[in-house]
Design an enzyme around this catalytic site. Structure first.
Site, PDB file in Angstrom:
ATOM      1  N   MET A 153     -24.353 -37.340  10.405  1.00  0.00           N
ATOM      2  CA  MET A 153     -23.235 -37.488   9.468  1.00  0.00           C
ATOM      3  C   MET A 153     -22.316 -38.610   9.948  1.00  0.00           C
ATOM      4  O   MET A 153     -21.792 -38.544  11.064  1.00  0.00           O
ATOM      5  CB  MET A 153     -22.457 -36.169   9.344  1.00  0.00           C
TER       6      MET A 153
ATOM      7  N   GLN B 277     -30.994 -41.556  14.676  1.00  0.00           N
ATOM      8  CA  GLN B 277     -31.375 -41.894  13.310  1.00  0.00           C
ATOM      9  C   GLN B 277     -31.102 -43.369  13.052  1.00  0.00           C
ATOM     10  O   GLN B 277     -29.991 -43.857  13.255  1.00  0.00           O
ATOM     11  CB  GLN B 277     -30.635 -41.075  12.257  1.00  0.00           C
TER      12      GLN B 277
ATOM     13  N   CYS C 259     -29.743 -41.732   2.578  1.00  0.00           N
ATOM     14  CA  CYS C 259     -28.339 -42.074   2.347  1.00  0.00           C
ATOM     15  C   CYS C 259     -28.177 -42.794   1.009  1.00  0.00           C
ATOM     16  O   CYS C 259     -28.865 -43.786   0.746  1.00  0.00           O
ATOM     17  CB  CYS C 259     -27.822 -42.955   3.483  1.00  0.00           C
TER      18      CYS C 259
ATOM     19  N   LYS D  62     -36.343 -38.677   7.224  1.00  0.00           N
ATOM     20  CA  LYS D  62     -35.434 -37.817   6.457  1.00  0.00           C
ATOM     21  C   LYS D  62     -35.268 -38.441   5.080  1.00  0.00           C
ATOM     22  O   LYS D  62     -34.875 -39.608   4.964  1.00  0.00           O
ATOM     23  CB  LYS D  62     -34.076 -37.678   7.139  1.00  0.00           C
TER      24      LYS D  62
ATOM     25  N   HIS E 148     -34.037 -33.379   2.163  1.00  0.00           N
ATOM     26  CA  HIS E 148     -32.794 -32.960   1.520  1.00  0.00           C
ATOM     27  C   HIS E 148     -33.157 -32.539   0.096  1.00  0.00           C
ATOM     28  O   HIS E 148     -33.641 -33.350  -0.693  1.00  0.00           O
ATOM     29  CB  HIS E 148     -31.796 -34.116   1.496  1.00  0.00           C
TER      30      HIS E 148
ATOM     31  N   ASN F  88     -33.121 -29.285   4.171  1.00  0.00           N
ATOM     32  CA  ASN F  88     -31.716 -29.653   4.328  1.00  0.00           C
ATOM     33  C   ASN F  88     -31.032 -29.559   2.965  1.00  0.00           C
ATOM     34  O   ASN F  88     -31.648 -29.785   1.937  1.00  0.00           O
ATOM     35  CB  ASN F  88     -31.630 -31.080   4.892  1.00  0.00           C
ATOM     36  N   GLY F  89     -29.729 -29.200   2.995  1.00  0.00           N
ATOM     37  CA  GLY F  89     -28.954 -29.210   1.769  1.00  0.00           C
ATOM     38  C   GLY F  89     -28.294 -27.883   1.449  1.00  0.00           C
ATOM     39  O   GLY F  89     -28.972 -26.924   1.090  1.00  0.00           O
ATOM     40  N   GLY F  90     -26.970 -27.818   1.632  1.00  0.00           N
ATOM     41  CA  GLY F  90     -26.198 -26.654   1.192  1.00  0.00           C
ATOM     42  C   GLY F  90     -26.380 -25.390   1.996  1.00  0.00           C
ATOM     43  O   GLY F  90     -26.005 -24.310   1.536  1.00  0.00           O
TER      44      GLY F  90
ATOM     45  N   ARG G  77     -22.642 -30.250   6.803  1.00  0.00           N
ATOM     46  CA  ARG G  77     -21.198 -30.163   7.002  1.00  0.00           C
ATOM     47  C   ARG G  77     -20.700 -28.813   7.495  1.00  0.00           C
ATOM     48  O   ARG G  77     -19.663 -28.727   8.131  1.00  0.00           O
ATOM     49  CB  ARG G  77     -20.481 -30.593   5.716  1.00  0.00           C
TER      50      ARG G  77
END
EC number: 1.3.1.91
Length: 336
Positions: free
Chosen positions: A26, A78, A108, A147, A179, A219-221, A242
């Site tokens: 991040m 990364q 991204c 990713k 993701h 990945n995701g949420g 996050r």
């Protein structure tokens, strides 16, 4: 890309344990200071650097971008880029620096990286990504992973994602971090691209079912231990974004996956204090350090007071942090 009959051999890092749980890369958040802090919660979590472009490493201050503490292992660099030679060069530098793995960003969605042919826009060019991954693998003995999103713009079908994965997998790459949202590159901000497109976990589960020989990480949420356990019934690993920053104690709770004892928050702060003193002596601003620990007491009594005490320039010295810790101990004793 060279002939695929000379594919690089699959490599697995001995530093990484399974089930594989990682903290997502991040920008501005997964800095060295955050990673040192995050490692104190759980020895098995895989930590990622922020995305670093090949140009920043090759033409900039490589040490500033690549240095890390030994305590951060297992750690993944990364990379952002689309030039196979540059990516291979930076991958070799990562290996020489001591990284456990190197990952290519194909997820991204920001305008800035798109303009430099970096990130999610590369999903539209699977052959180029394959060339990049092949070159990276030939340059190193550590694992090289990808990713990516489940799609972009008009490329939103499962079949198009599968074509992307299959094309890259022909290089010998076996690990894909997916993701579970598409990225809308024209019309949505990076923040909106983390929230607006719906999550399609089923597509990632299907990918694992149909390509069982690949290591698939979702990945995701994802925000809780329970959600993580549910995903692990379908895939090989879980990457948390996050929530791992806003509520870092989740990393300690995830230790249950390996029957680890969870450290308490005050033990973690006791270990952080010498690190803070060292970084302050090196000239790091107090605000740069304290911003990473604001979520330590998330969901507990006094959490708001903790954030207030350490943010907005309120913490100016080690004594201020110690005072905030003392108040939190009092809250903890009152609610015990």
């Amino acid at each position: 890309m060279d002939a695929l009959d000379s594919q690089p051999t699959k490599v697995t890092s001995p530093a990484i344990v399974y089930p594989r749980i990682s903290v997502a890369p991040m920008m501005d958040w997964t800095t060295r200071d955050y990673r040192y802090f995050a490692r104190l919660f759980n020895p098995n979590i895989v930590l990622y650097t922020e995305m670093v472009t090949t140009g920043a490493i090759i033409h900039g201050d490589a040490s500033r971008h690549l240095d890390f503490s030994n305590q951060e292992h297992p750690i993944v660099l990364q990379l952002g880029g689309s030039n196979p030679y540059d990516l291979a060069t930076c991958s070799k530098m990562a290996e020489d620096w001591g990284y456990d793995e190197v990952n290519l960003n194909v997820g991204c969605p920001s305008d800035r990286v798109q303009n430099n042919k970096i990130g999610a826009c590369l999903m539209a060019e699977p052959n180029l990504v394959a060339e990049c991954i092949y070159a990276m693998q030939k340059a190193v003995t550590i694992p090289v992973t990808v990713k990516h999103r489940i799609g972009i713009d008009e490329m939103q079908s499962y079949e198009e994602m599968l074509h992307f994965v299959d094309t890259v997998a022909q290089t010998g790459c076996t690990h894909f971090v997916v993701h579970a949202r598409i990225a809308i590159l024209q019309g949505l901000s990076p923040k909106e691209n983390r929230e607006v497109p719906p999550l399609r976990y089923g597509d990632v589960y299907r990918l694992k079912r149909e390509r069982p020989h690949l290591t698939i990480e979702i990945n995701g949420g994802i925000k809780t231990l329970e959600e993580t356990k549910a995903h692990l019934e379908h895939v090989d690993g879980v990457m948390i974004g996050r929530e791992a920053y806003h509520n870092p104690y989740l990393l300690a709770e995830l230790g249950e996956l390996w029957q680890l004892d969870a450290p308490n928050r005050f033990e973690i702060m006791a270990q952080m204090m010498p690190y803070f003193e060292q970084r302050l002596a090196q000239g790091a601003p107090m605000s740069v350090l304290t911003r990473h620990i604001l979520g330590l007491f998330q969901h507990l009594a006094g959490a708001r007071k903790w954030r207030q005490a350490l943010s907005g320039g309120n913490a100016k010295s080690i004594a201020d942090i110690e005072s905030a810790i003392k108040r939190m101990r009092q809250y903890s004793e009152q609610t015990a």
